[in-house]
Scaffold this motif. Structure first.
Motif, short mmCIF file in Angstrom:
data_model
loop_
_atom_site.label_atom_id
_atom_site.label_comp_id
_atom_site.label_asym_id
_atom_site.label_seq_id
_atom_site.Cartn_x
_atom_site.Cartn_y
_atom_site.Cartn_z
N UNK A 8 0.86 -1.19 0.00
CA UNK A 8 0.00 0.00 0.00
C UNK A 8 0.89 1.23 0.00
N UNK A 9 0.73 2.05 -1.04
CA UNK A 9 1.52 3.28 -1.15
C UNK A 9 0.84 4.41 -0.40
N UNK A 10 1.61 5.22 0.33
CA UNK A 10 1.02 6.42 0.92
C UNK A 10 0.69 7.44 -0.15
N UNK A 54 16.38 -14.48 2.48
CA UNK A 54 17.10 -13.31 2.99
C UNK A 54 16.81 -12.08 2.13
N UNK A 55 16.86 -12.24 0.82
CA UNK A 55 16.61 -11.11 -0.06
C UNK A 55 15.18 -10.61 0.08
N UNK A 56 14.25 -11.53 0.21
CA UNK A 56 12.85 -11.11 0.37
C UNK A 56 12.67 -10.35 1.68
N UNK A 57 13.27 -10.85 2.75
CA UNK A 57 13.17 -10.16 4.04
C UNK A 57 13.79 -8.77 3.97
N UNK A 58 14.95 -8.67 3.31
CA UNK A 58 15.61 -7.35 3.17
C UNK A 58 14.76 -6.39 2.34
N UNK A 59 14.13 -6.92 1.29
CA UNK A 59 13.31 -6.07 0.43
C UNK A 59 12.08 -5.56 1.19
N UNK A 60 11.46 -6.43 1.98
CA UNK A 60 10.29 -6.02 2.76
C UNK A 60 10.70 -4.96 3.79
N UNK A 61 11.85 -5.17 4.40
CA UNK A 61 12.36 -4.19 5.37
C UNK A 61 12.61 -2.83 4.69
N UNK A 62 13.19 -2.89 3.50
CA UNK A 62 13.45 -1.67 2.73
C UNK A 62 12.16 -0.92 2.43
N UNK A 63 11.14 -1.66 1.98
CA UNK A 63 9.87 -1.02 1.62
C UNK A 63 9.22 -0.40 2.85
N UNK A 64 9.23 -1.12 3.96
CA UNK A 64 8.60 -0.60 5.18
C UNK A 64 9.32 0.65 5.67
N UNK A 65 10.67 0.63 5.60
CA UNK A 65 11.43 1.80 6.06
C UNK A 65 11.23 3.00 5.15
N UNK A 66 10.85 2.75 3.90
CA UNK A 66 10.63 3.88 3.00
C UNK A 66 9.17 4.31 2.96
N UNK A 67 8.39 3.85 3.94
CA UNK A 67 7.03 4.37 4.10
C UNK A 67 5.95 3.60 3.38
N UNK A 68 6.30 2.47 2.77
CA UNK A 68 5.30 1.66 2.07
C UNK A 68 4.82 0.57 3.02
N UNK A 69 3.49 0.42 3.11
CA UNK A 69 2.95 -0.61 3.99
C UNK A 69 2.98 -1.96 3.27
N UNK A 70 3.52 -2.98 3.93
CA UNK A 70 3.63 -4.32 3.33
C UNK A 70 2.95 -5.31 4.25
N UNK A 71 1.99 -6.06 3.70
CA UNK A 71 1.36 -7.09 4.52
C UNK A 71 1.21 -8.36 3.70
N UNK A 72 1.24 -9.52 4.37
CA UNK A 72 1.11 -10.77 3.63
C UNK A 72 -0.27 -10.90 3.01
#
Ligand code: SF4
Ligand code: SF4
Length: 136
Positions: A8-10, A54-72
């Motif tokens: 979800x994009x802000x 590992x790459x998927x976890x890092x990518x999700x972390x990156x998206x969340x830190x940049x303000x994008x909401x990520x949910x399964x």
């Protein structure tokens, strides 16, 4: 491994090149399953991410830190096959090939792994045999 997530994009952020960043920075193969973007300003994407965990976890972390909401993607479609008459109405509506009818028995076949939870079968079935559930 693959993981389906809802992004979800802000407000004002939906036009950013997120997919490019995921591919370039984290070596992730990204499939867009659904997109619902409001004029490039805000919206949701359903993505399938394919890479190592590992790459998927890092990518999700990156998206969340940049303000994008990520949910399964936590919903799934269930189907009562005991009452199905194999009329085929749901197969015409299904965009992903999860529902099909064919030889030799011409009975409806449901492949949950192909389902993108678009919910079109819920309204397409005259007997109302599909319902949405939370996944395990
Ligand atoms: S929810 Fe959509 S993709 Fe899944 S079985 Fe129904 S029509 Fe097909
Ligand atoms: S529309 Fe309903 S009854 Fe017809 S094939 Fe699909 S699930 Fe079966």
């Amino acid at each position: 491994m693959t993981k389906k997530v809802v992004i979800s994009f802000p407000d004002g952020e939906a036009s950013r090149p997120l997919i490019y960043e995921l591919i370039k920075k984290y070596d992730i193969m990204v499939s867009i399953i659904k997109a619902d973007i409001d004029g490039g300003r805000r919206g949701k994407l359903v993505l399938e991410l394919d890479s190592d965990s590992d790459h998927i976890a890092q990518a999700i972390d990156f998206m969340q830190k940049s303000g994008v909401d990520v949910s399964p993607l936590e919903k799934k479609i269930s189907f009562d096959d005991s009452k199905c008459v194999s009329c085929g109405a749901c197969t015409s509506a299904c965009p992903s090939g999860a529902l099909s009818i064919g030889a030799p028995d011409w009975k409806l076949r449901f492949q949950p792994d192909k389902c993108v939870v678009c919910k079109l079968c819920i309204t397409a079935c005259p007997l109302k045999l599909f319902k949405i559930e939370f996944a395990d």
